[in-house]
Design a protein around this motif. Structure first.
Motif, PDB file in Angstrom:
ATOM      1  N   CYS A 118       0.823  -1.205   0.000  1.00 32.85           N
ATOM      2  CA  CYS A 118       0.000   0.000   0.000  1.00 32.85           C
ATOM      3  C   CYS A 118       0.859   1.258   0.000  1.00 32.85           C
ATOM      4  N   GLU A 119       0.205   2.347  -0.356  1.00 27.48           N
ATOM      5  CA  GLU A 119       0.860   3.651  -0.292  1.00 27.48           C
ATOM      6  C   GLU A 119       0.295   4.405   0.910  1.00 27.48           C
ATOM      7  N   VAL A 120       1.198   5.084   1.640  1.00 25.58           N
ATOM      8  CA  VAL A 120       0.776   5.878   2.789  1.00 25.58           C
ATOM      9  C   VAL A 120       0.114   7.152   2.266  1.00 25.58           C
ATOM     10  N   THR A 121      -1.122   7.403   2.705  1.00 30.79           N
ATOM     11  CA  THR A 121      -1.840   8.602   2.254  1.00 30.79           C
ATOM     12  C   THR A 121      -1.968   9.648   3.350  1.00 30.79           C
ATOM     13  N   GLU A 122      -2.005   9.198   4.615  1.00 31.03           N
ATOM     14  CA  GLU A 122      -2.071  10.142   5.734  1.00 31.03           C
ATOM     15  C   GLU A 122      -1.310   9.572   6.925  1.00 31.03           C
ATOM     16  N   VAL A 123      -0.569  10.457   7.631  1.00 32.06           N
ATOM     17  CA  VAL A 123       0.174  10.055   8.826  1.00 32.06           C
ATOM     18  C   VAL A 123      -0.150  11.021   9.964  1.00 32.06           C
ATOM     19  N   ARG A 167      -3.765   2.927  -5.019  1.00 27.45           N
ATOM     20  CA  ARG A 167      -2.740   3.758  -5.660  1.00 27.45           C
ATOM     21  C   ARG A 167      -1.552   2.927  -6.128  1.00 27.45           C
ATOM     22  N   VAL A 168      -1.186   1.934  -5.322  1.00 23.33           N
ATOM     23  CA  VAL A 168      -0.076   1.054  -5.731  1.00 23.33           C
ATOM     24  C   VAL A 168      -0.475   0.276  -6.977  1.00 23.33           C
ATOM     25  N   LEU A 169      -1.711  -0.235  -6.983  1.00 31.36           N
ATOM     26  CA  LEU A 169      -2.183  -0.996  -8.137  1.00 31.36           C
ATOM     27  C   LEU A 169      -2.273  -0.111  -9.376  1.00 31.36           C
ATOM     28  N   GLU A 170      -2.667   1.153  -9.174  1.00 27.08           N
ATOM     29  CA  GLU A 170      -2.755   2.078 -10.305  1.00 27.08           C
ATOM     30  C   GLU A 170      -1.380   2.342 -10.900  1.00 27.08           C
ATOM     31  N   LYS A 171      -0.383   2.499 -10.033  1.00 30.73           N
ATOM     32  CA  LYS A 171       0.985   2.730 -10.524  1.00 30.73           C
ATOM     33  C   LYS A 171       1.490   1.507 -11.277  1.00 30.73           C
TER      34      LYS A 171
END
Length: 480
Positions: free
Chosen positions: A158-163, A176-180
């Protein structure tokens, strides 16, 4: 990292990087930049890269595969994360690589790996190396997933979207990872795709006008007209969502990002070589696919159909196609005409059967009485079956000596009658019948009487002093 660098002299770095006198490549490195470096050394868990004079970097060894080559001289694509001032090195990560997650280094855009541990309202719970994260349902996949619980227990990237370090909240996006990944695959596939190629894909979506097929990162459309060599009523008659299919690339529009595919084109054209398999006069078994007012279309081979005109359906007269066939019927036909170039074929049902009129005409003569069964009623008369496939017609004026308004006043369908033959027309396949008693005046006598009356009227002076030599009756104007 310092220990690794301590074992390397300036001469070592100079030798591996091409020498101090190598051409200087001017660049500006900054956080988030995607750059290509050359491996100069591997020390423990670190791989050292050279980006040019005065620009060196380091990337974790675990960002490479276990057996992946990281020998000196290899070129590697990386993403700049930050600059370590104390070491004078750019800290980098492998482009698209999973990074080790801690609350200190977590940042938006990072790619992390975690295991799905549970399901809650709105999404999935993910354990990222001991850090509890949330993956919203809308970010689970590229397309809507009806049941996201199937991912429980699976490891996902996964991609981190909020921290939120203070609240210890971490929000992820697998989508987002799958889209990339899909974008990368698509870019590669688009360079490989060529018109005429046959590819394997999976049906992603079905519409009224066709089916969308995923070729492995790129979607193409199979128009309904390209699904089958036979006419298609509904797309789902041929393919379903999830079905694996072999398709041919028909057209590529790279500017509009559109790809046209053909399912039928990936299979042999059934009309190719048809003239070697079928000849005019050949008898076949055919299946009726659809009907029209003028005839029926029947399939003789998969993808090969011909037209049975209504005039070729029966030796007897029929008023509509439905009187002879319906969709789904299997019938015997004879090939009347074959035109491979136009992909057309004319078929006949009646030619595949014996002619019921053969020898019948000679069996009937004017004046004889025949038995028959009333087969249908029309406004102008009655049709009577006198033999299998042979009908005679009784005009409404020949049903009775009395005036008849409608045929059903005298006879009913299915009724057996004894009829007298008035005339037989062989070329036109017509038999005229009568139910009037035999003592009634014959048509010839009636016509002669009518001619006499016309002659008498013609010679008689007109009332009111009018007279004329014009044949009113002969002209047709005086006929009722």
């Amino acid at each position: 990292m310092a220990n690794a660098m301590a074992h390397m002299t300036l001469e070592d770095l100079d030798e591996l990087s091409g020498g101090l006198n190598a051409p200087v490549a001017v660049r500006r490195l900054e956080k988030g930049a995607e750059v290509t470096g050359t491996v100069v050394a591997t020390r423990g868990e670190d791989v050292f890269l050279d980006f040019g004079v005065k620009d060196q970097g380091v990337v974790p060894r675990n960002h490479f595969g276990k057996n992946e080559d990281v020998s000196a001289g290899r070129r590697v694509d990386v993403v700049v994360e930050r600059h370590d001032e104390s070491q004078g090195l750019w800290v980098c990560s492998r482009k698209g690589a999973v990074q080790r997650a801690t609350w200190l280094n977590l940042d938006r855009g990072m790619t992390v790996e975690g295991r799905v541990t549970g399901l809650n309202k709105g999404g999935l719970e993910v354990d990222v190396q001991g850090i509890r994260a949330f993956l919203p349902a809308s970010q689970v996949d590229l397309h809507f997933m009806k049941d996201i619980s199937v991912l429980i227990g699976e490891v996902v990237r996964c991609e981190v979207t909020e921290v939120d370090r203070r609240g210890k909240n971490l929000l992820l996006s697998r989508r987002r990872v799958l889209e990339k990944e899909a974008a990368e695959k698509k870019a590669v596939l688009l360079t490989e795709l060529e018109i005429g190629q046959v590819r394997t894909g999976r049906v992603r979506n079905v519409t009224d006008f066709g089916a969308f097929v995923d070729l492995g990162g790129v979607e193409g459309l199979i128009h309904i007209s390209d699904l089958s060599w036979r006419p298609v009523g509904k797309v789902t008659d041929i393919v379903d969502v999830g079905q694996e299919v072999e398709v041919k690339v028909l057209k590529i529009d790279r500017e509009r990002d559109r790809i046209s595919l053909g399912l039928k084109q990936a299979r042999p054209d059934p009309w190719t070589g048809i003239e070697t398999r079928l000849q005019e006069g050949m008898s076949l078994r055919a299946k009726v696919l659809r009907v029209a007012d003028f005839g029926a279309f029947a399939e003789v081979e998969e993808g090969v159909e011909g037209l049975i005109p209504i005039s070729e359906m029966s030796w007897s007269r029929i008023s509509s196609v439905a009187d002879a066939v319906k969709v789904g019927d299997e019938v015997d036909v004879t090939v009347l005409r074959l035109e491979p170039g136009k992909r057309r074929m004319a078929l006949s049902m009646k030619q595949a059967r014996p002619d019921p009129w053969a020898g019948v005409i000679e069996s009937y003569a004017p004046g004889m009485t025949v038995k028959g069964t009333v087969s249908r009623l029309e406004t102008f008369g009655v049709f009577v079956a006198v033999a299998p496939g042979v009908e005679g017609m009784i005009h409404i004026s020949e049903l009775s000596d009395k005036r008849v308004r409608t045929c059903d006043e005298v006879v009913k369908v299915g009724q057996e009658v004894d009829a007298r033959v008035l005339s037989v027309d062989g070329p036109k396949r017509r038999i005229a019948l009568s139910l009037k008693p035999a003592h009634s005046a014959a048509p010839e006598a009636i016509e002669a009487a009518a001619s006499g009356r016309r002659a008498e009227r013609k010679d008689r002076p007109r009332r009111g002093g009018l007279s004329s030599d014009w044949d009113w009756m002969g002209s047709g104007l005086g006929r009722g």
